[in-house]
Design a protein around this motif. Structure first.
Motif, PDB file in Angstrom:
ATOM      1  N   GLU A  20      96.999 100.890 -46.349  1.00  0.00           N
ATOM      2  CA  GLU A  20      98.177 101.668 -46.719  1.00  0.00           C
ATOM      3  C   GLU A  20      98.650 101.258 -48.108  1.00  0.00           C
ATOM      4  O   GLU A  20      98.527 100.102 -48.501  1.00  0.00           O
ATOM      5  CB  GLU A  20      99.298 101.452 -45.704  1.00  0.00           C
ATOM      6  N   VAL A  21      99.190 102.214 -48.821  1.00  0.00           N
ATOM      7  CA  VAL A  21      99.808 101.947 -50.111  1.00  0.00           C
ATOM      8  C   VAL A  21     101.247 101.539 -49.825  1.00  0.00           C
ATOM      9  O   VAL A  21     101.993 102.281 -49.176  1.00  0.00           O
ATOM     10  CB  VAL A  21      99.758 103.199 -51.016  1.00  0.00           C
ATOM     11  N   THR A  22     101.639 100.345 -50.277  1.00  0.00           N
ATOM     12  CA  THR A  22     102.973  99.829 -49.959  1.00  0.00           C
ATOM     13  C   THR A  22     103.966 100.042 -51.094  1.00  0.00           C
ATOM     14  O   THR A  22     105.168  99.926 -50.887  1.00  0.00           O
ATOM     15  CB  THR A  22     102.909  98.328 -49.622  1.00  0.00           C
ATOM     16  N   GLY A  53      85.472 104.503 -54.380  1.00  0.00           N
ATOM     17  CA  GLY A  53      85.333 103.058 -54.257  1.00  0.00           C
ATOM     18  C   GLY A  53      86.632 102.285 -54.098  1.00  0.00           C
ATOM     19  O   GLY A  53      86.638 101.064 -54.215  1.00  0.00           O
ATOM     20  N   ILE A  54      87.734 102.979 -53.818  1.00  0.00           N
ATOM     21  CA  ILE A  54      89.045 102.330 -53.696  1.00  0.00           C
ATOM     22  C   ILE A  54      89.522 102.437 -52.245  1.00  0.00           C
ATOM     23  O   ILE A  54      89.728 103.537 -51.737  1.00  0.00           O
ATOM     24  CB  ILE A  54      90.091 103.009 -54.614  1.00  0.00           C
ATOM     25  N   LEU A  55      89.717 101.308 -51.590  1.00  0.00           N
ATOM     26  CA  LEU A  55      90.138 101.316 -50.186  1.00  0.00           C
ATOM     27  C   LEU A  55      91.660 101.424 -50.062  1.00  0.00           C
ATOM     28  O   LEU A  55      92.343 100.520 -49.581  1.00  0.00           O
ATOM     29  CB  LEU A  55      89.624 100.076 -49.460  1.00  0.00           C
ATOM     30  N   LYS A  56      92.192 102.552 -50.513  1.00  0.00           N
ATOM     31  CA  LYS A  56      93.615 102.874 -50.406  1.00  0.00           C
ATOM     32  C   LYS A  56      93.740 104.215 -49.692  1.00  0.00           C
ATOM     33  O   LYS A  56      92.878 105.087 -49.823  1.00  0.00           O
ATOM     34  CB  LYS A  56      94.262 103.000 -51.794  1.00  0.00           C
ATOM     35  N   ARG A  57      94.839 104.409 -48.963  1.00  0.00           N
ATOM     36  CA  ARG A  57      95.068 105.629 -48.189  1.00  0.00           C
ATOM     37  C   ARG A  57      95.670 106.711 -49.095  1.00  0.00           C
ATOM     38  O   ARG A  57      96.878 106.976 -49.050  1.00  0.00           O
ATOM     39  CB  ARG A  57      95.928 105.328 -46.965  1.00  0.00           C
ATOM     40  N   VAL A  73      99.781 110.298 -50.419  1.00  0.00           N
ATOM     41  CA  VAL A  73      99.609 108.872 -50.167  1.00  0.00           C
ATOM     42  C   VAL A  73      99.978 108.603 -48.707  1.00  0.00           C
ATOM     43  O   VAL A  73     100.963 109.154 -48.198  1.00  0.00           O
ATOM     44  CB  VAL A  73     100.506 108.056 -51.122  1.00  0.00           C
ATOM     45  N   ASN A  74      99.201 107.767 -48.055  1.00  0.00           N
ATOM     46  CA  ASN A  74      99.406 107.406 -46.645  1.00  0.00           C
ATOM     47  C   ASN A  74      99.523 108.639 -45.742  1.00  0.00           C
ATOM     48  O   ASN A  74     100.438 108.726 -44.909  1.00  0.00           O
ATOM     49  CB  ASN A  74     100.640 106.514 -46.481  1.00  0.00           C
ATOM     50  N   PRO A  75      98.594 109.603 -45.863  1.00  0.00           N
ATOM     51  CA  PRO A  75      98.683 110.806 -45.034  1.00  0.00           C
ATOM     52  C   PRO A  75      98.449 110.492 -43.567  1.00  0.00           C
ATOM     53  O   PRO A  75      97.666 109.600 -43.218  1.00  0.00           O
ATOM     54  CB  PRO A  75      97.560 111.687 -45.578  1.00  0.00           C
ATOM     55  N   GLU A  76      99.154 111.229 -42.736  1.00  0.00           N
ATOM     56  CA  GLU A  76      99.052 111.033 -41.290  1.00  0.00           C
ATOM     57  C   GLU A  76      99.211 112.394 -40.614  1.00  0.00           C
ATOM     58  O   GLU A  76     100.149 113.142 -40.929  1.00  0.00           O
ATOM     59  CB  GLU A  76     100.177 110.089 -40.859  1.00  0.00           C
ATOM     60  N   ILE A  77      98.292 112.698 -39.721  1.00  0.00           N
ATOM     61  CA  ILE A  77      98.407 113.939 -38.952  1.00  0.00           C
ATOM     62  C   ILE A  77      99.407 113.678 -37.828  1.00  0.00           C
ATOM     63  O   ILE A  77      99.180 112.800 -36.991  1.00  0.00           O
ATOM     64  CB  ILE A  77      97.046 114.395 -38.398  1.00  0.00           C
ATOM     65  N   ILE A  78     100.505 114.434 -37.831  1.00  0.00           N
ATOM     66  CA  ILE A  78     101.538 114.211 -36.822  1.00  0.00           C
ATOM     67  C   ILE A  78     101.526 115.281 -35.728  1.00  0.00           C
ATOM     68  O   ILE A  78     102.161 115.114 -34.698  1.00  0.00           O
ATOM     69  CB  ILE A  78     102.942 114.095 -37.460  1.00  0.00           C
ATOM     70  N   GLU A  79     100.788 116.351 -35.980  1.00  0.00           N
ATOM     71  CA  GLU A  79     100.664 117.394 -34.962  1.00  0.00           C
ATOM     72  C   GLU A  79      99.388 118.183 -35.231  1.00  0.00           C
ATOM     73  O   GLU A  79      99.032 118.424 -36.381  1.00  0.00           O
ATOM     74  CB  GLU A  79     101.881 118.326 -35.050  1.00  0.00           C
ATOM     75  N   LYS A  80      98.708 118.555 -34.145  1.00  0.00           N
ATOM     76  CA  LYS A  80      97.544 119.425 -34.297  1.00  0.00           C
ATOM     77  C   LYS A  80      97.373 120.269 -33.055  1.00  0.00           C
ATOM     78  O   LYS A  80      97.727 119.849 -31.947  1.00  0.00           O
ATOM     79  CB  LYS A  80      96.272 118.645 -34.625  1.00  0.00           C
ATOM     80  N   ILE A 134      91.266 112.709 -44.293  1.00  0.00           N
ATOM     81  CA  ILE A 134      91.928 111.633 -43.546  1.00  0.00           C
ATOM     82  C   ILE A 134      90.902 110.832 -42.748  1.00  0.00           C
ATOM     83  O   ILE A 134      91.014 109.608 -42.633  1.00  0.00           O
ATOM     84  CB  ILE A 134      93.081 112.188 -42.691  1.00  0.00           C
ATOM     85  N   ASP A 135      89.869 111.498 -42.236  1.00  0.00           N
ATOM     86  CA  ASP A 135      88.772 110.764 -41.583  1.00  0.00           C
ATOM     87  C   ASP A 135      88.166 109.736 -42.544  1.00  0.00           C
ATOM     88  O   ASP A 135      87.849 108.609 -42.151  1.00  0.00           O
ATOM     89  CB  ASP A 135      87.674 111.721 -41.108  1.00  0.00           C
ATOM     90  N   HIS A 136      87.983 110.134 -43.821  1.00  0.00           N
ATOM     91  CA  HIS A 136      87.436 109.193 -44.808  1.00  0.00           C
ATOM     92  C   HIS A 136      88.273 107.918 -44.874  1.00  0.00           C
ATOM     93  O   HIS A 136      87.740 106.823 -45.059  1.00  0.00           O
ATOM     94  CB  HIS A 136      87.392 109.818 -46.207  1.00  0.00           C
ATOM     95  N   LEU A 137      89.587 108.049 -44.740  1.00  0.00           N
ATOM     96  CA  LEU A 137      90.463 106.885 -44.827  1.00  0.00           C
ATOM     97  C   LEU A 137      90.274 105.934 -43.654  1.00  0.00           C
ATOM     98  O   LEU A 137      90.634 104.766 -43.740  1.00  0.00           O
ATOM     99  CB  LEU A 137      91.928 107.335 -44.902  1.00  0.00           C
TER     100      LEU A 137
END
Length: 160
Positions: A20-22, A53-57, A73-80, A134-137
Motif C-alpha cells: 500500500e502507498v502510505t 517493476g514497482i511493488l506499489k498499489r 492509488v490503493n484501489p479496492e473493489i468494494i462491490e461487484k 487490481i489482480d496485478h497488485l
C-alpha cells in the motif's frame, strides 16, 4: 515524465503482492504520470505499478470511453455483481490471450493524485480492466485464472 520498461513474465515481481502507498509524494505522482505515458505508448488500456517493476498499489486505466484516464492509488473493489466472459491480453505477457470470467459491474474505491478518496462505478470493459489491474497488485496474472490461454489469430491482410 518518462516511458518505463514493461516487465515481462516470468519476472518474479509480477507474482508478488504490492505494498500500500502510505503517503502521497511527488515521486508517487511522477510514477502515476510515467505509468500513463507507458500504457499509452504500448497501446494498452491499463497498467499496474508491478508491471514497471514497482511493488506499489497503483494502477492506471483508460479504455477509451468518456471516463478517460483513471489513475488510482490503493484501489479496492468494494462491490461487484453480474458476470462477463471474454478475451484478455496483457502488456506483460505479449503473444498470449485468454478467456477470463469477471464481474460485469464493479465499484472501485481508491485515492487520486492528491490523496483524496474517490469511487468509480464501472461496467463492461472498464470493469474488466479494473479487475485485471487490481489482480496485478495481488500477484495474479490473467493466465492464472483464464479458462483457456492461446496465441491470438493474426490477420496479416488487415495490416497491409
Amino acid at each position: 515524465m518518462a516511458i518505463r520498461l514493461i516487465v515481462k513474465e516470468p519476472d518474479e515481481v509480477l507474482h508478488k503482492r504490492a505494498k500500500e502507498v502510505t503517503k502521497m509524494t511527488p515521486n508517487v505522482q511522477k510514477l502515476m504520470t510515467d505509468m500513463a505515458e507507458t500504457m499509452y505508448d504500448a497501446d494498452g488500456v491499463g497498467l499496474a505499478a508491478p508491471q514497471v517493476g514497482i511493488l506499489k498499489r497503483i494502477i492506471v486505466v483508460d479504455v477509451g470511453d468518456e471516463n478517460g484516464l483513471i489513475a488510482m492509488v490503493n484501489p479496492e473493489i468494494i462491490e461487484k455483481n453480474g458476470e462477463q466472459f471474454g478475451v484478455e491480453g496483457c502488456l506483460s505477457i505479449p503473444g498470449l490471450n485468454g478467456d477470463v470470467r469477471r464481474a460485469m459491474n464493479v465499484t472501485v474505491k481508491g485515492l487520486n493524485r492528491e490523496g483524496e478518496e474517490f469511487t468509480v462505478q464501472a461496467s463492461g470493459l472498464l470493469a474488466r480492466a479494473f479487475q485485471h489491474e487490481i489482480d496485478h497488485l495481488d500477484g495474479v496474472l490473467f493466465t492464472d485464472i483464464a479458462e483457456s490461454v492461446y496465441e491470438p489469430i493474426r490477420d496479416n491482410a488487415a495490416k497491409e
